[in-house]
Design a protein around this motif. Structure first.
Motif, PDB file in Angstrom:
ATOM      1  N   LEU A  26       7.214 -71.494   9.554  1.00 43.00           N
ATOM      2  CA  LEU A  26       8.459 -71.628   8.797  1.00 43.00           C
ATOM      3  C   LEU A  26       8.440 -72.921   7.977  1.00 43.00           C
ATOM      4  O   LEU A  26       8.821 -72.929   6.807  1.00 43.00           O
ATOM      5  N   HIS A  27       7.957 -74.000   8.574  1.00 45.40           N
ATOM      6  CA  HIS A  27       7.832 -75.282   7.880  1.00 45.40           C
ATOM      7  C   HIS A  27       6.872 -75.156   6.700  1.00 45.40           C
ATOM      8  O   HIS A  27       7.141 -75.642   5.604  1.00 45.40           O
ATOM      9  N   LEU A  28       5.755 -74.458   6.914  1.00 45.61           N
ATOM     10  CA  LEU A  28       4.772 -74.251   5.857  1.00 45.61           C
ATOM     11  C   LEU A  28       5.350 -73.412   4.711  1.00 45.61           C
ATOM     12  O   LEU A  28       5.146 -73.722   3.536  1.00 45.61           O
ATOM     13  N   ALA A  29       6.104 -72.373   5.050  1.00 46.82           N
ATOM     14  CA  ALA A  29       6.721 -71.527   4.020  1.00 46.82           C
ATOM     15  C   ALA A  29       7.768 -72.307   3.223  1.00 46.82           C
ATOM     16  O   ALA A  29       7.861 -72.167   1.996  1.00 46.82           O
ATOM     17  N   LEU A  30       8.539 -73.131   3.906  1.00 46.49           N
ATOM     18  CA  LEU A  30       9.553 -73.945   3.223  1.00 46.49           C
ATOM     19  C   LEU A  30       8.897 -74.939   2.270  1.00 46.49           C
ATOM     20  O   LEU A  30       9.351 -75.123   1.137  1.00 46.49           O
ATOM     21  N   TYR A  31       7.806 -75.556   2.712  1.00 46.36           N
ATOM     22  CA  TYR A  31       7.061 -76.475   1.851  1.00 46.36           C
ATOM     23  C   TYR A  31       6.531 -75.743   0.617  1.00 46.36           C
ATOM     24  O   TYR A  31       6.655 -76.237  -0.504  1.00 46.36           O
ATOM     25  N   SER A  32       5.958 -74.573   0.830  1.00 40.01           N
ATOM     26  CA  SER A  32       5.400 -73.805  -0.289  1.00 40.01           C
ATOM     27  C   SER A  32       6.478 -73.428  -1.296  1.00 40.01           C
ATOM     28  O   SER A  32       6.281 -73.563  -2.508  1.00 40.01           O
ATOM     29  N   ALA A  33       7.616 -72.958  -0.797  1.00 40.91           N
ATOM     30  CA  ALA A  33       8.699 -72.553  -1.687  1.00 40.91           C
ATOM     31  C   ALA A  33       9.264 -73.749  -2.464  1.00 40.91           C
ATOM     32  O   ALA A  33       9.445 -73.674  -3.686  1.00 40.91           O
ATOM     33  N   CYS A  34       9.521 -74.842  -1.782  1.00 41.52           N
ATOM     34  CA  CYS A  34      10.090 -76.025  -2.448  1.00 41.52           C
ATOM     35  C   CYS A  34       9.107 -76.635  -3.441  1.00 41.52           C
ATOM     36  O   CYS A  34       9.487 -77.029  -4.537  1.00 41.52           O
ATOM     37  N   SER A  35       7.854 -76.708  -3.034  1.00 36.84           N
ATOM     38  CA  SER A  35       6.844 -77.288  -3.905  1.00 36.84           C
ATOM     39  C   SER A  35       6.664 -76.443  -5.174  1.00 36.84           C
ATOM     40  O   SER A  35       6.613 -76.975  -6.285  1.00 36.84           O
ATOM     41  N   THR A  36       6.583 -75.140  -4.994  1.00 37.11           N
ATOM     42  CA  THR A  36       6.424 -74.246  -6.135  1.00 37.11           C
ATOM     43  C   THR A  36       7.615 -74.346  -7.079  1.00 37.11           C
ATOM     44  O   THR A  36       7.453 -74.434  -8.300  1.00 37.11           O
ATOM     45  N   CYS A  37       8.811 -74.359  -6.508  1.00 40.64           N
ATOM     46  CA  CYS A  37      10.020 -74.458  -7.322  1.00 40.64           C
ATOM     47  C   CYS A  37      10.059 -75.792  -8.074  1.00 40.64           C
ATOM     48  O   CYS A  37      10.381 -75.835  -9.262  1.00 40.64           O
ATOM     49  N   MET A  38       9.692 -76.867  -7.381  1.00 39.58           N
ATOM     50  CA  MET A  38       9.701 -78.192  -8.004  1.00 39.58           C
ATOM     51  C   MET A  38       8.721 -78.248  -9.183  1.00 39.58           C
ATOM     52  O   MET A  38       9.057 -78.722 -10.264  1.00 39.58           O
ATOM     53  N   TRP A  39       7.501 -77.732  -8.981  1.00 38.76           N
ATOM     54  CA  TRP A  39       6.507 -77.755 -10.053  1.00 38.76           C
ATOM     55  C   TRP A  39       6.890 -76.815 -11.192  1.00 38.76           C
ATOM     56  O   TRP A  39       6.651 -77.112 -12.355  1.00 38.76           O
ATOM     57  N   PHE A  40       7.502 -75.678 -10.863  1.00 39.02           N
ATOM     58  CA  PHE A  40       7.928 -74.736 -11.896  1.00 39.02           C
ATOM     59  C   PHE A  40       9.008 -75.352 -12.784  1.00 39.02           C
ATOM     60  O   PHE A  40       8.922 -75.294 -14.018  1.00 39.02           O
ATOM     61  N   VAL A  41      10.028 -75.939 -12.164  1.00 38.20           N
ATOM     62  CA  VAL A  41      11.112 -76.557 -12.946  1.00 38.20           C
ATOM     63  C   VAL A  41      10.561 -77.699 -13.788  1.00 38.20           C
ATOM     64  O   VAL A  41      10.926 -77.862 -14.952  1.00 38.20           O
ATOM     65  N   GLN A  42       9.643 -78.466 -13.211  1.00 39.81           N
ATOM     66  CA  GLN A  42       9.045 -79.569 -13.959  1.00 39.81           C
ATOM     67  C   GLN A  42       8.258 -79.057 -15.159  1.00 39.81           C
ATOM     68  O   GLN A  42       8.299 -79.642 -16.236  1.00 39.81           O
ATOM     69  N   SER A  43       7.570 -77.940 -15.006  1.00 37.63           N
ATOM     70  CA  SER A  43       6.753 -77.438 -16.115  1.00 37.63           C
ATOM     71  C   SER A  43       7.593 -76.809 -17.234  1.00 37.63           C
ATOM     72  O   SER A  43       7.221 -76.898 -18.395  1.00 37.63           O
ATOM     73  N   ILE A  44       8.720 -76.180 -16.894  1.00 40.97           N
ATOM     74  CA  ILE A  44       9.521 -75.567 -17.959  1.00 40.97           C
ATOM     75  C   ILE A  44      10.431 -76.567 -18.661  1.00 40.97           C
ATOM     76  O   ILE A  44      10.911 -76.284 -19.754  1.00 40.97           O
ATOM     77  N   THR A  45      10.688 -77.716 -18.043  1.00 44.62           N
ATOM     78  CA  THR A  45      11.539 -78.714 -18.692  1.00 44.62           C
ATOM     79  C   THR A  45      10.733 -79.770 -19.438  1.00 44.62           C
ATOM     80  O   THR A  45      11.314 -80.613 -20.116  1.00 44.62           O
ATOM     81  N   ASP A  46       9.436 -79.737 -19.317  1.00 41.60           N
ATOM     82  CA  ASP A  46       8.554 -80.711 -19.968  1.00 41.60           C
ATOM     83  C   ASP A  46       8.894 -82.155 -19.620  1.00 41.60           C
ATOM     84  O   ASP A  46       8.740 -83.054 -20.433  1.00 41.60           O
ATOM     85  N   LYS A  47       9.362 -82.362 -18.399  1.00 41.31           N
ATOM     86  CA  LYS A  47       9.627 -83.712 -17.921  1.00 41.31           C
ATOM     87  C   LYS A  47       8.584 -84.052 -16.872  1.00 41.31           C
ATOM     88  O   LYS A  47       8.056 -83.181 -16.194  1.00 41.31           O
ATOM     89  N   VAL A  48       8.290 -85.322 -16.750  1.00 38.29           N
ATOM     90  CA  VAL A  48       7.343 -85.772 -15.738  1.00 38.29           C
ATOM     91  C   VAL A  48       8.125 -86.456 -14.627  1.00 38.29           C
ATOM     92  O   VAL A  48       8.778 -87.472 -14.843  1.00 38.29           O
ATOM     93  N   TRP A  49       8.082 -85.859 -13.459  1.00 39.65           N
ATOM     94  CA  TRP A  49       8.723 -86.439 -12.293  1.00 39.65           C
ATOM     95  C   TRP A  49       7.636 -87.052 -11.431  1.00 39.65           C
ATOM     96  O   TRP A  49       6.976 -86.369 -10.669  1.00 39.65           O
TER      97      TRP A  49
END
Length: 80
Positions: A26-49
Motif C-alpha cells: 500500500l505504501h509502495l502504491a501510494l508513492y507511485s501514485a503521488c510521484s506520478t501525479c507530481m511529475w505529470f503536473v510538473q511536466s504539463i505546467t512547464d514549471k521546475v519544482w
C-alpha cells in the motif's frame, strides 16, 4: 471467494507477515501514485519544482527501508 484455512488471529505470525506485506505494498502504491501525479503536473505546467526531486528521493529511501524491514522480519518469524 477463497476460504480461510483457519479463522484470522492477529497474534498469528502468518497473519502479522501478511499484514506487514499488505502495508508495504500500500505504501509502495501510494508513492507511485503521488510521484506520478507530481511529475505529470510538473511536466504539463512547464514549471521546475526542485523540491519534487528531494521528496521523491527521500520517500524512495524510506520505502526501501520499509521493504527491507518487512522482508527481513518475514524471514525471522518461523511459520508453523
Amino acid at each position: 471467494m477463497p476460504k480461510l484455512s483457519k479463522p484470522p488471529d492477529p497474534n498469528d505470525p502468518e497473519y502479522q507477515n501478511l499484514e506487514r506485506r499488505v502495508n508495504f505494498y500500500l505504501h509502495l502504491a501510494l508513492y507511485s501514485a503521488c510521484s506520478t501525479c507530481m511529475w505529470f503536473v510538473q511536466s504539463i505546467t512547464d514549471k521546475v519544482w526542485i523540491w519534487s526531486v528531494w521528496v521523491a528521493i527521500i520517500w524512495a529511501i524510506l520505502i526501501l527501508g520499509h521493504g527491507i524491514w518487512v522482508f527481513a522480519k518475514e524471514k525471522q518469524v518461523p511459520i508453523t
